[in-house]
Design a protein around this motif. Structure first.
Motif, PDB file in Angstrom:
ATOM      1  N   ALA A 128       5.943  -5.229  -0.811  1.00  0.00           N
ATOM      2  CA  ALA A 128       5.595  -3.830  -0.513  1.00  0.00           C
ATOM      3  C   ALA A 128       6.220  -2.890  -1.541  1.00  0.00           C
ATOM      4  O   ALA A 128       5.572  -1.940  -2.001  1.00  0.00           O
ATOM      5  CB  ALA A 128       6.059  -3.468   0.896  1.00  0.00           C
ATOM      6  N   THR A 129       7.449  -3.155  -1.943  1.00  0.00           N
ATOM      7  CA  THR A 129       8.123  -2.339  -2.951  1.00  0.00           C
ATOM      8  C   THR A 129       7.385  -2.412  -4.288  1.00  0.00           C
ATOM      9  O   THR A 129       7.178  -1.401  -4.957  1.00  0.00           O
ATOM     10  CB  THR A 129       9.583  -2.775  -3.120  1.00  0.00           C
ATOM     11  OG1 THR A 129      10.252  -2.617  -1.863  1.00  0.00           O
ATOM     12  CG2 THR A 129      10.298  -1.960  -4.183  1.00  0.00           C
ATOM     13  N   ARG A 130       6.988  -3.617  -4.674  1.00  0.00           N
ATOM     14  CA  ARG A 130       6.264  -3.783  -5.942  1.00  0.00           C
ATOM     15  C   ARG A 130       4.908  -3.076  -5.915  1.00  0.00           C
ATOM     16  O   ARG A 130       4.501  -2.475  -6.896  1.00  0.00           O
ATOM     17  CB  ARG A 130       6.083  -5.277  -6.262  1.00  0.00           C
ATOM     18  CG  ARG A 130       7.366  -5.938  -6.695  1.00  0.00           C
ATOM     19  CD  ARG A 130       7.162  -7.357  -7.091  1.00  0.00           C
ATOM     20  NE  ARG A 130       8.425  -7.955  -7.508  1.00  0.00           N
ATOM     21  CZ  ARG A 130       8.629  -9.239  -7.580  1.00  0.00           C
ATOM     22  NH1 ARG A 130       7.666 -10.094  -7.282  1.00  0.00           N
ATOM     23  NH2 ARG A 130       9.804  -9.700  -7.961  1.00  0.00           N
ATOM     24  N   ARG A 131       4.234  -3.151  -4.785  1.00  0.00           N
ATOM     25  CA  ARG A 131       2.937  -2.458  -4.665  1.00  0.00           C
ATOM     26  C   ARG A 131       3.140  -0.944  -4.754  1.00  0.00           C
ATOM     27  O   ARG A 131       2.367  -0.248  -5.413  1.00  0.00           O
ATOM     28  CB  ARG A 131       2.270  -2.796  -3.332  1.00  0.00           C
ATOM     29  CG  ARG A 131       1.679  -4.171  -3.302  1.00  0.00           C
ATOM     30  CD  ARG A 131       0.992  -4.442  -1.982  1.00  0.00           C
ATOM     31  NE  ARG A 131       0.479  -5.785  -1.926  1.00  0.00           N
ATOM     32  CZ  ARG A 131       0.354  -6.495  -0.831  1.00  0.00           C
ATOM     33  NH1 ARG A 131       0.695  -5.986   0.329  1.00  0.00           N
ATOM     34  NH2 ARG A 131      -0.115  -7.720  -0.876  1.00  0.00           N
ATOM     35  N   TRP A 132       4.178  -0.444  -4.106  1.00  0.00           N
ATOM     36  CA  TRP A 132       4.462   0.991  -4.140  1.00  0.00           C
ATOM     37  C   TRP A 132       4.815   1.430  -5.554  1.00  0.00           C
ATOM     38  O   TRP A 132       4.336   2.458  -6.030  1.00  0.00           O
ATOM     39  CB  TRP A 132       5.627   1.302  -3.182  1.00  0.00           C
ATOM     40  CG  TRP A 132       5.966   2.753  -3.151  1.00  0.00           C
ATOM     41  CD1 TRP A 132       5.363   3.715  -2.425  1.00  0.00           C
ATOM     42  CD2 TRP A 132       6.998   3.405  -3.902  1.00  0.00           C
ATOM     43  NE1 TRP A 132       5.940   4.945  -2.665  1.00  0.00           N
ATOM     44  CE2 TRP A 132       6.944   4.780  -3.584  1.00  0.00           C
ATOM     45  CE3 TRP A 132       7.944   2.959  -4.814  1.00  0.00           C
ATOM     46  CZ2 TRP A 132       7.812   5.692  -4.143  1.00  0.00           C
ATOM     47  CZ3 TRP A 132       8.812   3.878  -5.367  1.00  0.00           C
ATOM     48  CH2 TRP A 132       8.738   5.236  -5.028  1.00  0.00           C
ATOM     49  N   GLN A 133       5.624   0.621  -6.256  1.00  0.00           N
ATOM     50  CA  GLN A 133       5.992   0.942  -7.631  1.00  0.00           C
ATOM     51  C   GLN A 133       4.786   0.931  -8.558  1.00  0.00           C
ATOM     52  O   GLN A 133       4.643   1.771  -9.433  1.00  0.00           O
ATOM     53  CB  GLN A 133       7.064  -0.029  -8.153  1.00  0.00           C
ATOM     54  CG  GLN A 133       8.416   0.175  -7.515  1.00  0.00           C
ATOM     55  CD  GLN A 133       9.406  -0.924  -7.865  1.00  0.00           C
ATOM     56  OE1 GLN A 133       9.030  -2.031  -8.274  1.00  0.00           O
ATOM     57  NE2 GLN A 133      10.682  -0.617  -7.696  1.00  0.00           N
ATOM     58  N   ALA A 134       3.882  -0.022  -8.342  1.00  0.00           N
ATOM     59  CA  ALA A 134       2.678  -0.122  -9.168  1.00  0.00           C
ATOM     60  C   ALA A 134       1.763   1.094  -8.909  1.00  0.00           C
ATOM     61  O   ALA A 134       1.161   1.642  -9.845  1.00  0.00           O
ATOM     62  CB  ALA A 134       1.930  -1.423  -8.879  1.00  0.00           C
TER      63      ALA A 134
END
Length: 181
Positions: A172-178
């Motif tokens: 979820a963090t990686r998706r938000w950062q992307a």
């Protein structure tokens, strides 16, 4: 005729080692120690006064790896080994003692009410402030070790859920950062 292999095993210098992470799996432990470790398993054991956490990031594995953290209300399940002293250096290398990542900690564990004192385990020296998710390989080897070693089913489910939640948070963090980039 006397079995000299049994006699040698009884007379060799040994130490007890409590494994709570990937070393619970004797097949994976064999990779580092260079010999079969199934014969050294004493059995499933409990470490009281600690809890598990992924407060260490391992560059070699590119993921979070397990640690035990003092917590008087918790306990950690794992595997007790009785290892020949000659394997101590290889075990220290696996746990990155020479790099200052983990250190020995002497603990007491129990197996079906029997207490084992001064058992070696490893704890992270510089713990991170938050947990890092395990990668799929580490997740699988830890869970395989827990299940095949006969740890309690509920503990295995809790371990699975903890690792899965960390992975989902990381995703979820990686998706938000992307999305923010």
């Amino acid at each position: 005729m006397l079995n000299t292999k049994i006699l040698d095993k009884r007379n060799m210098a040994t130490f007890y080692y409590f494994a709570y992470g990937s070393c619970m799996c004797p097949v994976d432990l064999k990779r580092s120690l260079g010999e079969k470790t199934h014969d050294y398993v004493v059995g499933p054991a409990t470490l009281k006064g600690y809890r598990l956490g992924f407060y260490c990031y391992c560059e070699k594995r590119d993921c979070g790896v397990l640690d035990v953290v003092e917590d008087p209300k918790s306990s950690v399940e794992g595997v007790l080994y009785r290892l020949p002293w000659r394997l101590s250096i290889n075990l220290d290398q696996r746990e990155c003692v020479h790099e200052g990542r983990y250190k020995h900690e002497m603990v007491d564990v129990t197996i079906q009410g029997q207490r084992y004192k001064n058992v070696r385990t490893y704890v992270v020296i510089d713990k991170t402030s938050e947990e890092f998710a395990p990668n799929d390989w580490y997740f699988n080897v830890v869970l395989r070790g827990a299940v095949t070693s006969g740890l309690p089913e509920q503990y295995c489910w809790n371990l699975f859920n903890h690792m899965h939640q960390l992975q989902q948070q990381q995703l979820a963090t990686r998706r938000w950062q992307a999305a923010a980039a």
